[in-house]
Write an enzyme that holds these catalytic residues in place. Structure first.
Site, PDB file in Angstrom:
ATOM      1  N   SER A 148       0.915  -1.318  -0.279  1.00  0.00           N
ATOM      2  CA  SER A 148      -0.075   0.024   0.462  1.00  0.00           C
ATOM      3  C   SER A 148       1.111   1.010   0.479  1.00  0.00           C
ATOM      4  O   SER A 148       1.905   1.723   0.727  1.00  0.00           O
ATOM      5  CB  SER A 148      -0.930   0.002   1.287  1.00  0.00           C
ATOM      6  OG  SER A 148      -1.289   1.180   1.542  1.00  0.00           O
ATOM      7  N   LYS A 197     -14.174  -3.773   2.665  1.00  0.00           N
ATOM      8  CA  LYS A 197     -14.734  -2.571   2.001  1.00  0.00           C
ATOM      9  C   LYS A 197     -15.821  -3.128   2.933  1.00  0.00           C
ATOM     10  O   LYS A 197     -16.714  -1.968   3.274  1.00  0.00           O
ATOM     11  CB  LYS A 197     -14.235  -2.414   1.313  1.00  0.00           C
ATOM     12  CG  LYS A 197     -12.733  -1.486   0.579  1.00  0.00           C
ATOM     13  CD  LYS A 197     -13.282  -0.961  -0.542  1.00  0.00           C
ATOM     14  CE  LYS A 197     -11.562  -0.376  -1.279  1.00  0.00           C
ATOM     15  NZ  LYS A 197     -11.822   0.022  -1.955  1.00  0.00           N
ATOM     16  N   GLY A 226     -15.437  -3.000 -17.757  1.00  0.00           N
ATOM     17  CA  GLY A 226     -15.224  -4.383 -16.845  1.00  0.00           C
ATOM     18  C   GLY A 226     -16.106  -3.157 -15.311  1.00  0.00           C
ATOM     19  O   GLY A 226     -16.588  -2.659 -15.391  1.00  0.00           O
ATOM     20  N   ALA A 227     -16.473  -4.744 -14.865  1.00  0.00           N
ATOM     21  CA  ALA A 227     -17.944  -4.152 -13.935  1.00  0.00           C
ATOM     22  C   ALA A 227     -17.781  -4.782 -12.006  1.00  0.00           C
ATOM     23  O   ALA A 227     -18.057  -4.805 -11.160  1.00  0.00           O
ATOM     24  CB  ALA A 227     -19.611  -4.841 -13.822  1.00  0.00           C
ATOM     25  N   GLY A 241     -15.642  -4.297  -8.062  1.00  0.00           N
ATOM     26  CA  GLY A 241     -15.887  -3.175  -7.459  1.00  0.00           C
ATOM     27  C   GLY A 241     -15.833  -1.799  -7.789  1.00  0.00           C
ATOM     28  O   GLY A 241     -15.545  -0.366  -6.909  1.00  0.00           O
ATOM     29  N   ALA A 242     -14.050  -1.862  -8.088  1.00  0.00           N
ATOM     30  CA  ALA A 242     -13.935  -0.402  -8.549  1.00  0.00           C
ATOM     31  C   ALA A 242     -14.481   0.232  -9.902  1.00  0.00           C
ATOM     32  O   ALA A 242     -15.259   1.447  -9.821  1.00  0.00           O
ATOM     33  CB  ALA A 242     -12.358  -0.509  -9.279  1.00  0.00           C
ATOM     34  N   THR A 264     -18.314 -11.136 -17.267  1.00  0.00           N
ATOM     35  CA  THR A 264     -20.085 -11.593 -17.150  1.00  0.00           C
ATOM     36  C   THR A 264     -20.743 -10.692 -17.010  1.00  0.00           C
ATOM     37  O   THR A 264     -20.815  -9.280 -15.895  1.00  0.00           O
ATOM     38  CB  THR A 264     -19.502 -11.693 -15.737  1.00  0.00           C
ATOM     39  OG1 THR A 264     -18.650 -12.894 -15.225  1.00  0.00           O
ATOM     40  CG2 THR A 264     -20.895 -12.933 -15.034  1.00  0.00           C
ATOM     41  N   SER A 276     -23.507 -10.305 -16.503  1.00  0.00           N
ATOM     42  CA  SER A 276     -25.068 -10.376 -15.464  1.00  0.00           C
ATOM     43  C   SER A 276     -24.727  -9.255 -14.413  1.00  0.00           C
ATOM     44  O   SER A 276     -25.262  -8.152 -13.819  1.00  0.00           O
ATOM     45  CB  SER A 276     -24.987 -11.809 -15.178  1.00  0.00           C
ATOM     46  OG  SER A 276     -24.572 -11.885 -14.136  1.00  0.00           O
TER      47      SER A 276
HETATM   48  P1  NDP Z   1     -12.557  -6.810  -9.068  1.00  0.00           P
HETATM   49  O1  NDP Z   1     -11.880  -8.245  -8.827  1.00  0.00           O
HETATM   50  O2  NDP Z   1     -13.149  -6.176  -8.401  1.00  0.00           O
HETATM   51  O3  NDP Z   1     -13.232  -6.634 -10.718  1.00  0.00           O
HETATM   52  C1  NDP Z   1     -11.799  -7.278 -11.867  1.00  0.00           C
HETATM   53  C2  NDP Z   1     -13.018  -7.086 -12.964  1.00  0.00           C
HETATM   54  O4  NDP Z   1     -12.037  -7.362 -14.126  1.00  0.00           O
HETATM   55  C3  NDP Z   1     -14.369  -7.475 -13.584  1.00  0.00           C
HETATM   56  O5  NDP Z   1     -15.209  -6.998 -13.983  1.00  0.00           O
HETATM   57  C4  NDP Z   1     -13.645  -9.170 -14.117  1.00  0.00           C
HETATM   58  O6  NDP Z   1     -14.090  -9.190 -14.858  1.00  0.00           O
HETATM   59  C5  NDP Z   1     -12.450  -7.769 -14.711  1.00  0.00           C
HETATM   60  N1  NDP Z   1     -11.654  -9.289 -14.893  1.00  0.00           N
HETATM   61  C6  NDP Z   1     -11.125  -9.525 -14.684  1.00  0.00           C
HETATM   62  N2  NDP Z   1     -10.698 -10.870 -15.332  1.00  0.00           N
HETATM   63  C7  NDP Z   1     -10.849 -10.876 -16.488  1.00  0.00           C
HETATM   64  C8  NDP Z   1     -10.560 -11.725 -17.705  1.00  0.00           C
HETATM   65  N3  NDP Z   1      -9.469 -12.717 -17.923  1.00  0.00           N
HETATM   66  N4  NDP Z   1     -10.581 -10.888 -18.891  1.00  0.00           N
HETATM   67  C9  NDP Z   1     -11.530  -9.905 -18.798  1.00  0.00           C
HETATM   68  N5  NDP Z   1     -12.606  -9.545 -17.295  1.00  0.00           N
HETATM   69  C10 NDP Z   1     -11.429  -9.926 -16.200  1.00  0.00           C
HETATM   70  O7  NDP Z   1     -11.461  -5.430  -8.810  1.00  0.00           O
HETATM   71  P2  NDP Z   1     -11.285  -4.107  -9.000  1.00  0.00           P
HETATM   72  O8  NDP Z   1     -12.995  -3.602  -9.510  1.00  0.00           O
HETATM   73  O9  NDP Z   1     -11.245  -3.984  -7.111  1.00  0.00           O
HETATM   74  O10 NDP Z   1     -10.271  -3.432  -9.148  1.00  0.00           O
HETATM   75  C11 NDP Z   1      -9.453  -3.571 -10.979  1.00  0.00           C
HETATM   76  C12 NDP Z   1      -8.615  -2.719 -11.049  1.00  0.00           C
HETATM   77  O11 NDP Z   1      -8.862  -1.428 -10.352  1.00  0.00           O
HETATM   78  C13 NDP Z   1      -7.445  -3.454 -10.412  1.00  0.00           C
HETATM   79  O12 NDP Z   1      -6.214  -2.630 -11.909  1.00  0.00           O
HETATM   80  C14 NDP Z   1      -7.263  -1.803  -9.096  1.00  0.00           C
HETATM   81  O13 NDP Z   1      -5.717  -2.389  -9.245  1.00  0.00           O
HETATM   82  C15 NDP Z   1      -7.967  -1.004  -9.504  1.00  0.00           C
HETATM   83  N6  NDP Z   1      -8.026  -0.149  -9.020  1.00  0.00           N
HETATM   84  C16 NDP Z   1      -7.559   1.628  -8.444  1.00  0.00           C
HETATM   85  C17 NDP Z   1      -7.596   2.600  -7.286  1.00  0.00           C
HETATM   86  C18 NDP Z   1      -6.863   3.651  -7.958  1.00  0.00           C
HETATM   87  O14 NDP Z   1      -7.235   3.772  -6.946  1.00  0.00           O
HETATM   88  N7  NDP Z   1      -6.044   3.752  -9.183  1.00  0.00           N
HETATM   89  C19 NDP Z   1      -8.741   1.671  -7.311  1.00  0.00           C
HETATM   90  C20 NDP Z   1      -9.887   0.603  -6.778  1.00  0.00           C
HETATM   91  C21 NDP Z   1      -8.735  -0.671  -8.267  1.00  0.00           C
HETATM   92  P3  NDP Z   1     -16.520 -10.507 -14.334  1.00  0.00           P
HETATM   93  O15 NDP Z   1     -16.936  -9.492 -13.370  1.00  0.00           O
HETATM   94  O16 NDP Z   1     -16.235 -10.894 -15.325  1.00  0.00           O
HETATM   95  O17 NDP Z   1     -15.038 -11.257 -13.122  1.00  0.00           O
END
Ligand code: NDP
Length: 286
Positions: A15, A65, A130-131, A133-134, A158, A160
């Site tokens: 961090s 969180k 992407g959908a 947490g972020a 995904t 849905s």
């Molecule tokens: P999550 O694990 O909650 O979500 C991951 C997302 O990536 C989902 O939409 C997932 O799709 C998709 N994904 C993962 N693997 C694949 C793949 N092989 N093919 C297609 N889609 C994929 O992660 P977060 O949302 O928490 O974080 C996402 C990014 O944001 C990270 O890189 C993180 O470092 C960054 N981040 C940056 C912040 C900042 O302050 N700059 C703050 C928070 C996050 P599915 O739903 O289908 O699994």
């Protein structure tokens, strides 16, 4: 007396929050302590121990969180909409009892960074990839009247999850714009589709992978943003966009600092400048 602050999560060693908040404190002549605290069991136990030893406030990252959301006695609108808390502050109520305010500053960090970077949002067609947490944190600002997009497409492996996310936000957002919003799969994206702004909120950049979108989507875009951040400011996604002619490409370090400025304001009463801390961080990372 120094403000006692911390960040909770697992893993937590990576961090950058201590570096960022110590820099804010230096800029404002405050005295703070800011620790990284690894949560191996319950977040509540860890947070109780921290606050009972004089902690004033903390940041919370993955995977705590939701537990932090449940821990808070009061929530800001941002935290209520995000259904997740990344900042807590201890206050004393009128009857002398300790209470905890929970906020979520991720969306603010993202949106303030887009404004700082002059992202062309007004009447824009925006693609969010992407959908997770972020995405939940950043979508409310993109769907707001202030951003005034004309269209928002949320593509996710995904589908849905993307549909549920948009529908859920539609029900709770008070200042929702007129933007047309749709959820889709990667196969639904066509080479002729045109987006002004493309935002990567998947975790693919972590493993140096790219989302499966047609090259022509990059070619048509004016602005590309990856929430992931690196030492150099470029990611596989921003490199790809840049190589295909996108003029404005940015990583998510400004979002990270932006969300921290709002947390710091909740604890210390002043909002630090993003730009000064970004320069410092890049030089430290480099
Ligand atoms: P999550 O694990 O909650 O979500 C991951 C997302 O990536 C989902 O939409 C997932 O799709 C998709 N994904 C993962 N693997 C694949 C793949 N092989 N093919 C297609 N889609 C994929 O992660 P977060 O949302 O928490 O974080 C996402 C990014 O944001 C990270 O890189 C993180 O470092 C960054 N981040 C940056 C912040 C900042 O302050 N700059 C703050 C928070 C996050 P599915 O739903 O289908 O699994």
């Amino acid at each position: 007396m120094a403000l006692k602050l911390a960040v909770f999560g697992n893993p937590i060693a990576h961090s950058m929050s201590p570096l960022i908040h110590q820099h804010f404190a230096k800029l404002h002549g405050h005295e703070i302590s800011y620790e990284r605290l690894l949560v191996e069991g319950s977040f509540k136990e860890a947070a109780d121990a921290f606050f009972s030893s004089g902690g004033l406030g903390c940041n919370i990252t993955v995977p705590c969180k939701i537990e932090a959301y449940e821990f808070a006695h009061e929530l800001t609108d941002r935290a209520r909409i995000a259904k997740a808390v990344n900042t807590l502050k201890r206050i004393q109520s009128e009857d002398g009892k300790e209470r905890y305010i929970g906020d979520n500053t991720d969306g603010f960090g993202f949106y303030s960074d887009l404004l700082r970077l002059n992202a062309p949002l007004q009447q824009a067609k925006v693609l969010v990839i992407g959908a997770g947490g972020a995405a939940r944190g950043i979508l409310p600002s993109l769907m707001s009247k202030e951003a005034a997009l004309s269209e928002l497409t949320l593509v996710n492996r995904t589908v849905s999850k993307a549909s549920q996310l948009l529908q859920g936000l539609d029900e709770v957002l008070l200042d929702r714009s007129e933007a047309k919003c749709r959820a889709c799969t990667f196969d639904d994206l066509l080479p002729d589709d045109h987006y002004d702004v493309i935002i990567n909120s998947t975790s693919l950049s972590v493993s140096k992978e790219l989302p499966k979108i047609p090259d022509s989507i990059y070619t048509h875009a004016a602005f590309a943003y990856d929430l992931y951040y690196t030492k150099t400011g470029s990611t596989v996604f921003t490199d790809k966009a840049s190589s295909l002619g996108v003029k404005a490409c940015f990583d998510g370090l400004g979002m990270l600092v932006g969300q921290a400025t709002l947390s710091y304001e909740l604890w210390a009463g002043v909002r630090p400048d993003i730009g000064a801390t970004l320069d410092y961080l890049r030089s430290e990372l480099g």
